[in-house]
Design an enzyme around this catalytic site. Sequence first.
Site, PDB file in Angstrom:
ATOM      1  N   ASP A 143      12.098  -2.117   2.052  1.00 21.78           N
ATOM      2  CA  ASP A 143      11.168  -2.699   2.499  1.00 21.78           C
ATOM      3  C   ASP A 143      10.364  -3.379   1.743  1.00 21.78           C
ATOM      4  O   ASP A 143      10.332  -3.311   0.632  1.00 21.78           O
ATOM      5  CB  ASP A 143      10.328  -1.099   3.056  1.00 21.78           C
ATOM      6  CG  ASP A 143       8.878  -1.679   3.846  1.00 21.78           C
ATOM      7  OD1 ASP A 143       8.883  -2.572   4.474  1.00 21.78           O
ATOM      8  OD2 ASP A 143       7.999  -0.633   3.387  1.00 21.78           O
ATOM      9  N   ASP A 193       6.444  -4.724   2.119  1.00 23.39           N
ATOM     10  CA  ASP A 193       5.097  -4.303   2.015  1.00 23.39           C
ATOM     11  C   ASP A 193       4.774  -2.656   1.567  1.00 23.39           C
ATOM     12  O   ASP A 193       5.252  -2.100   2.176  1.00 23.39           O
ATOM     13  CB  ASP A 193       4.160  -4.355   3.120  1.00 23.39           C
ATOM     14  CG  ASP A 193       4.176  -5.946   3.820  1.00 23.39           C
ATOM     15  OD1 ASP A 193       4.273  -6.782   2.849  1.00 23.39           O
ATOM     16  OD2 ASP A 193       4.180  -6.459   4.786  1.00 23.39           O
TER      17      ASP A 193
HETATM   18 MG   LIG Z   1       6.066  -0.797   3.882  1.00 23.46          MG
END
Ligand SMILES: [Mg+2]
Length: 187
Positions: free
Chosen positions: A8, A10
């Site tokens: 992932d 962010d």
């Molecule tokens: Mg995230």
Amino acid sequence: MNRALFLDRDGVVNELVFYPSHGEWEGPRNVRDLRMRAGAAAALREASRAGWLLFLITNQPSYAKGKCSLEDLQEVHSAVLDELKGAGVAITDSYVCYHHPESKLEGFGACECRKPSSFFLRQAARKYDIDLAQSWMAGDQDTDIVTGINAGCRTALLNYEHSREKRGTAQPDLICNDLADLVRKLD
Ligand SMILES: [Mg+2]
Ligand SMILES: [Zn+2]
């Protein structure tokens, strides 16, 4: 076959940003708001040296929700890739979902690629000959863990401070402090 570390973006590679207008911590909507997470690049260089193929898998619905322009989001993503490249990290490929199921913008509503869908992981697996069962999905939210489980990967949840409310129900294989901690524990 290859082994992958699906990441992932962010809250994992870069910091979340607090936007007072919505009262929430979110991914950067503008390149000026982008800050990389300390230690992330070093950890990823190490993972790459150990033979893991690296991928970014990210949901970016802010344009679909009317919060910023699509160009802004694309610019942020390019800047993240540039930062990593500049730090000597080889990202094999990255996949961005710009959709949101409640969007009123044509072409940006319901889709098959938004996490927790395993769509992008399966696409990467075909293209890069990846053994999903020997690979990992790592993220700071429960949805990342569900994504990994949906793809048949092993899963690691990262305890990032600003996304605490988005964790607690998923069942990861590993719980880590950050990417450095994860890379030490990979096998
Ligand atoms: Mg995230
Ligand atoms: Zn999508």
